[in-house]
Design an enzyme around this catalytic site. Structure first.
Site, PDB file in Angstrom:
ATOM      1  N   GLY A  46       0.834  -1.191   0.000  1.00 52.24           N
ATOM      2  CA  GLY A  46       0.000   0.000   0.000  1.00 52.24           C
ATOM      3  C   GLY A  46       0.867   1.238   0.000  1.00 52.24           C
ATOM      4  O   GLY A  46       2.030   1.192   0.414  1.00 52.24           O
ATOM      5  N   GLN A  51       3.273  10.114   1.235  1.00 53.73           N
ATOM      6  CA  GLN A  51       4.582   9.458   1.398  1.00 53.73           C
ATOM      7  C   GLN A  51       5.564   9.852   0.307  1.00 53.73           C
ATOM      8  O   GLN A  51       6.776   9.769   0.505  1.00 53.73           O
ATOM      9  CB  GLN A  51       4.416   7.929   1.400  1.00 53.73           C
ATOM     10  CG  GLN A  51       3.627   7.407   2.593  1.00 53.73           C
ATOM     11  CD  GLN A  51       3.540   5.895   2.553  1.00 53.73           C
ATOM     12  OE1 GLN A  51       2.590   5.345   2.034  1.00 53.73           O
ATOM     13  NE2 GLN A  51       4.542   5.211   3.089  1.00 53.73           N
ATOM     14  N   CYS A  98       6.046   0.072   7.350  1.00 57.13           N
ATOM     15  CA  CYS A  98       5.684   1.205   6.501  1.00 57.13           C
ATOM     16  C   CYS A  98       6.891   1.560   5.641  1.00 57.13           C
ATOM     17  O   CYS A  98       8.007   1.630   6.145  1.00 57.13           O
ATOM     18  CB  CYS A  98       5.293   2.395   7.372  1.00 57.13           C
ATOM     19  SG  CYS A  98       4.827   3.854   6.416  1.00 57.13           S
ATOM     20  N   LEU A  99       6.645   1.789   4.369  1.00 64.45           N
ATOM     21  CA  LEU A  99       7.746   2.127   3.466  1.00 64.45           C
ATOM     22  C   LEU A  99       8.426   3.436   3.863  1.00 64.45           C
ATOM     23  O   LEU A  99       9.576   3.665   3.498  1.00 64.45           O
ATOM     24  CB  LEU A  99       7.237   2.215   2.027  1.00 64.45           C
ATOM     25  CG  LEU A  99       6.673   0.898   1.455  1.00 64.45           C
ATOM     26  CD1 LEU A  99       6.089   1.139   0.071  1.00 64.45           C
ATOM     27  CD2 LEU A  99       7.739  -0.183   1.417  1.00 64.45           C
ATOM     28  N   HIS A 140      -4.306   1.648   7.568  1.00 68.80           N
ATOM     29  CA  HIS A 140      -2.943   2.194   7.622  1.00 68.80           C
ATOM     30  C   HIS A 140      -2.787   3.326   6.599  1.00 68.80           C
ATOM     31  O   HIS A 140      -2.253   4.399   6.923  1.00 68.80           O
ATOM     32  CB  HIS A 140      -1.950   1.056   7.348  1.00 68.80           C
ATOM     33  CG  HIS A 140      -0.510   1.462   7.277  1.00 68.80           C
ATOM     34  ND1 HIS A 140       0.439   1.000   8.155  1.00 68.80           N
ATOM     35  CD2 HIS A 140       0.149   2.283   6.416  1.00 68.80           C
ATOM     36  CE1 HIS A 140       1.624   1.530   7.844  1.00 68.80           C
ATOM     37  NE2 HIS A 140       1.475   2.306   6.777  1.00 68.80           N
ATOM     38  N   GLU A 141      -3.273   3.084   5.374  1.00 67.25           N
ATOM     39  CA  GLU A 141      -3.080   4.095   4.320  1.00 67.25           C
ATOM     40  C   GLU A 141      -3.946   5.333   4.555  1.00 67.25           C
ATOM     41  O   GLU A 141      -3.498   6.461   4.320  1.00 67.25           O
ATOM     42  CB  GLU A 141      -3.349   3.486   2.940  1.00 67.25           C
ATOM     43  CG  GLU A 141      -2.467   2.290   2.580  1.00 67.25           C
ATOM     44  CD  GLU A 141      -0.982   2.528   2.754  1.00 67.25           C
ATOM     45  OE1 GLU A 141      -0.530   3.685   2.677  1.00 67.25           O
ATOM     46  OE2 GLU A 141      -0.250   1.541   2.990  1.00 67.25           O
ATOM     47  N   HIS A 144      -2.354   7.676   6.893  1.00 73.48           N
ATOM     48  CA  HIS A 144      -1.346   8.545   6.274  1.00 73.48           C
ATOM     49  C   HIS A 144      -1.969   9.851   5.769  1.00 73.48           C
ATOM     50  O   HIS A 144      -1.332  10.907   5.801  1.00 73.48           O
ATOM     51  CB  HIS A 144      -0.690   7.849   5.069  1.00 73.48           C
ATOM     52  CG  HIS A 144       0.474   6.973   5.406  1.00 73.48           C
ATOM     53  ND1 HIS A 144       1.608   7.436   6.029  1.00 73.48           N
ATOM     54  CD2 HIS A 144       0.696   5.650   5.186  1.00 73.48           C
ATOM     55  CE1 HIS A 144       2.476   6.437   6.173  1.00 73.48           C
ATOM     56  NE2 HIS A 144       1.937   5.338   5.674  1.00 73.48           N
TER      57      HIS A 144
HETATM   58 NI    NI Z   1       2.787   3.432   5.632  1.00 65.71          NI
END
Ligand code: NI
Length: 164
Positions: A46, A51, A98-99, A140-141, A144
């Protein structure tokens, strides 16, 4: 085109992202394509626009199945714009990464089943129900988009290197 992740302490990552108001634009098409490229290059499931430094309420996700969630069916490639969770049920804890925060994971409580609404890439109205890992990714997304990282809601975090 793959884009760069903004740094974990960048203010934009902690800001409320803006509603997307124009659909069917070449800029939106390019953003979505870039988000998928960036997510796939990092082998993520995701990604949210903030981000990569874009303060717009756009998320993408997909899951092809495999070790990360062995009991989870593949999740089709999805774009959700201006998404809102309208119902949350249940609660379960599981590991998340998380990236934007490499080298770390957290044990995070999430609703186990959600109803959501949003828009698709052409502005069409979408609604859906997601459970388990699928519901976890969406929560989660969407966090963000509100400037929230999983580390804000995790019960604990620890160093972690994802197996390659
Ligand atoms: Ni994330």
């Amino acid at each position: 085109m793959r884009r760069q992740f903004i740094s974990a302490d960048a203010p934009l990552l902690r800001a409320m992202a803006h509603d997307m108001e124009r659909f069917e634009s070449s800029a939106l098409d390019a953003l979505i394509a870039d988000m998928f490229d960036t997510m796939r290059h990092s082998r993520g499931v995701g990604l949210a626009a903030p981000q990569i430094g874009v303060s717009q309420r756009v998320i993408v996700f997909e899951f092809q199945g495999g070790d990360r969630a062995p009991d989870t069916a593949p999740i089709a490639s999805t774009v959700l714009i201006n998404p809102v969770i309208t119902e949350r049920e249940g609660r379960a804890e599981d590991w998340e990464g998380c990236l934007s925060l490499p080298g770390l994971r957290g044990w995070v409580p999430r609703a186990t089943r959600i109803h959501y609404i949003g828009r698709g890439r052409n502005g069409e109205r979408l609604r859906g129900v997601a459970e388990g890992f699928h519901a976890r990714i969406i929560q989660h997304e969407i966090d963000h988009l509100d400037g929230v990282l999983y580390t804000d809601v995790a019960i604990r975090t620890e160093p972690y290197e994802r197996p390659s």
